[in-house]
Design a protein around this motif. Structure first.
Motif, mmCIF file in Angstrom:
data_model
loop_
_atom_site.group_PDB
_atom_site.id
_atom_site.type_symbol
_atom_site.label_atom_id
_atom_site.label_comp_id
_atom_site.label_asym_id
_atom_site.label_seq_id
_atom_site.Cartn_x
_atom_site.Cartn_y
_atom_site.Cartn_z
ATOM 1 N N THR A 146 0.827 -1.216 0.000
ATOM 2 C CA THR A 146 0.000 0.000 0.000
ATOM 3 C C THR A 146 0.859 1.263 0.000
ATOM 4 O O THR A 146 0.344 2.355 0.257
ATOM 5 N N TYR A 148 2.160 3.140 -2.235
ATOM 6 C CA TYR A 148 1.637 4.177 -3.117
ATOM 7 C C TYR A 148 0.122 4.051 -3.062
ATOM 8 O O TYR A 148 -0.428 3.066 -3.549
ATOM 9 N N PRO A 149 -0.581 4.994 -2.431
ATOM 10 C CA PRO A 149 -1.970 4.769 -2.000
ATOM 11 C C PRO A 149 -3.003 4.778 -3.127
ATOM 12 O O PRO A 149 -3.804 5.701 -3.267
ATOM 13 N N TRP A 150 -2.980 3.749 -3.916
ATOM 14 C CA TRP A 150 -4.031 3.531 -4.913
ATOM 15 C C TRP A 150 -4.294 2.042 -5.035
ATOM 16 O O TRP A 150 -3.375 1.288 -5.372
ATOM 17 N N PRO A 151 -5.498 1.567 -4.673
ATOM 18 C CA PRO A 151 -6.614 2.387 -4.191
ATOM 19 C C PRO A 151 -6.289 3.057 -2.850
ATOM 20 O O PRO A 151 -5.320 2.693 -2.188
ATOM 21 N N GLN A 152 -7.102 4.012 -2.465
ATOM 22 C CA GLN A 152 -6.837 4.770 -1.255
ATOM 23 C C GLN A 152 -6.755 3.842 -0.044
ATOM 24 O O GLN A 152 -7.503 2.871 0.049
ATOM 25 N N ARG A 153 -5.806 4.165 0.844
ATOM 26 C CA ARG A 153 -5.719 3.400 2.084
ATOM 27 C C ARG A 153 -6.881 3.764 2.991
ATOM 28 O O ARG A 153 -7.122 4.959 3.232
#
Length: 350
Positions: A146, A148-153
């Motif tokens: 996670t 790099y937050p995609w999908p959002q954390r």
């Protein structure tokens, strides 16, 4: 100030099935002949150390240490990078990281974690018996997928991840504390401890445990565009181990930090042999000496261009050239002397 110890070499990248790299005697002679004064021993290589036996037997540890000393070398640290990695593995990586585990715990994440925790503890016991005060390892990772937050954390994920990571490591840290040994996490992409902010999150989650410390390796900071000199200013009190490894970062119009899945030699960020990359070792050695960091300068060789043989030959003199003999007295001591209040008042006109 203390003079940094060295040069030393991490044996992991050189160990192999052929002599002299398949035995401790062979590797000690090889390292000594090249001018190294210390060795960092990977504990997963049974040709170099039996870590379970070392945890049980002071006699074995004395004999091991005596063997290393007989070649004019010292053991700098033991390493559990691979076992430390297995303390915390996200299920996304189970299949690949099983390659680091013994057959008895493969395909069984719970058993693998228990084995890893006990093995790292054994290394702490062995380190104490060997008279070492620092240990090199990885933290493992529950959150790396996670980064790099995609999908959002989702809210709370990061906090829960570090709480769980600390929960697994606290018994280990306490065990090392009982044996007087610092746990030095190599701050490294792929680990949940990959920069200063993530290290601080973990440190806070452990209650600022005094044995939670850092293995400083500037090569991983170059590849992240992290200011590796300021890092020393900020974290010098926690830096208890040091890997001397070079790297370069040359972004193009086609690739940058993530490298486009390219092979190492084709990436924008590459590890290089000492002196062939972009790391400012002169400033690093100056800062570590200035801050009185009591560490061994241990070469870790990883280069996709130069041979390991040449890298090993060049490593010892490179490190030796950078070690600063710490000053024993101030250069302006001639102007010193005992404090004389009357004299000082006269200078100040008071």
């Amino acid at each position: 100030m203390k003079t940094i110890k060295g040069p030393a070499v991490f044996l992991a990248q050189f160990a192999g099935d052929e002599a002299p790299f398949n035995s401790l005697d062979g590797m000690c002679k090889w390292a000594s002949d090249l001018g190294y004064k210390g060795i960092q021993i990977p504990t997963w290589d049974a040709n170099l150390i039996d870590i379970d036996k070392a945890a049980e037997s002071q006699t074995y540890c004395d004999e091991l240490k005596g063997k290393v000393n007989s070649y004019g070398l010292e053991i700098t640290e033991l390493s559990t990078h691979l076992q430390g990695q297995l303390v915390a593995v996200n299920p996304a990586y189970d299949t690949m990281f099983d390659g680091f585990a013994p057959d008895a715990v493969k395909n069984n994440p719970k058993a693998r974690t228990e084995w890893a925790i006990q093995t790292v503890k054994n290394a702490g016991t062995a380190s104490g018996k060997l008279g070492l005060n620092a240990h090199a390892t990885f933290s493992g990772a529950l959150l790396w997928h996670t980064v790099y937050p995609w999908p959002q954390r989702p809210n709370g994920l990061v906090e829960m991840g570090f709480e769980e990571l600390a929960k697994r490591w606290l018994p280990i840290l306490n065990h090392f504390d009982a044996h007087g040994v610092d746990v030095c996490y190599e701050i490294h992409p792929g680990e949940d401890l990959h920069d200063g902010v993530s290290f601080e999150r973990f440190l806070e989650a452990t209650g600022n445990h005094k044995r939670c410390n850092i293995l400083y390796d500037p090569s991983h900071y170059v590849l992240q565009h992290l200011d590796y000199l300021s890092f020393i200013d900020i974290y010098h009190e926690r830096i208890k181990a040091f890997h001397v490894k070079d790297a370069e970062f040359n972004p193009t119009g086609k690739q940058g930090v993530y490298g486009g899945y390219s092979d190492w030699k084709d990436r924008a960020g590459r590890f290089r042999s000492l002196g062939d990359g972009q790391v400012d070792f002169k400033s690093i050695f100056s800062k570590l000496t200035k801050y009185d960091c009591d560490v061994w300068a241990v070469m870790e060789w990883e280069c996709c261009i130069k041979s390991s043989e040449q890298g090993a030959r060049e490593g010892a003199p490179f490190i030796q050239k950078h070690i600063i003999e710490a000053v024993g007295r101030s250069f302006d001591d001639f102007a010193g002397g005992e404090t004389d209040d009357a004299y000082l008042k006269k200078i100040l006109g008071i």
